[in-house]
Scaffold this motif. Structure first.
Motif: not given
Length: 68
Positions: A1-15, A17-27
């Motif tokens: 499944m991961a091999a079939g993902e396009s680069g844009g989808m993986a980047a959005a998923r990573c972004a 996760r980064i947003g969630v981690v940043a939100s938790v850190a700020v809180n």
């Protein structure tokens, strides 16, 4: 499944996760600041605190104004 993902989808998923981690850190940082100020003083002296005057007592003649 991961091999079939396009680069844009993986980047959005990573972004996402980064947003969630940043939100938790700020809180967590804001919670630590609140606890430090609330329970350990935080540089505020007793003369800066003004006692509350409170609310007037509710009686049977009290009126609720709903015209706002």
């Amino acid at each position: 499944m991961a091999a079939g993902e396009s680069g844009g989808m993986a980047a959005a998923r990573c972004a996402g996760r980064i947003g969630v981690v940043a939100s938790v850190a700020v809180n967590l940082a804001l919670l630590a600041m609140y606890i430090r100020r609330r329970y350990f003083g935080g540089g505020r002296s007793d003369k800066d605190i003004v006692p509350s005057k409170g609310k007037p007592p509710v009686t049977s003649e009290s009126v609720v104004n709903l015209d706002q």
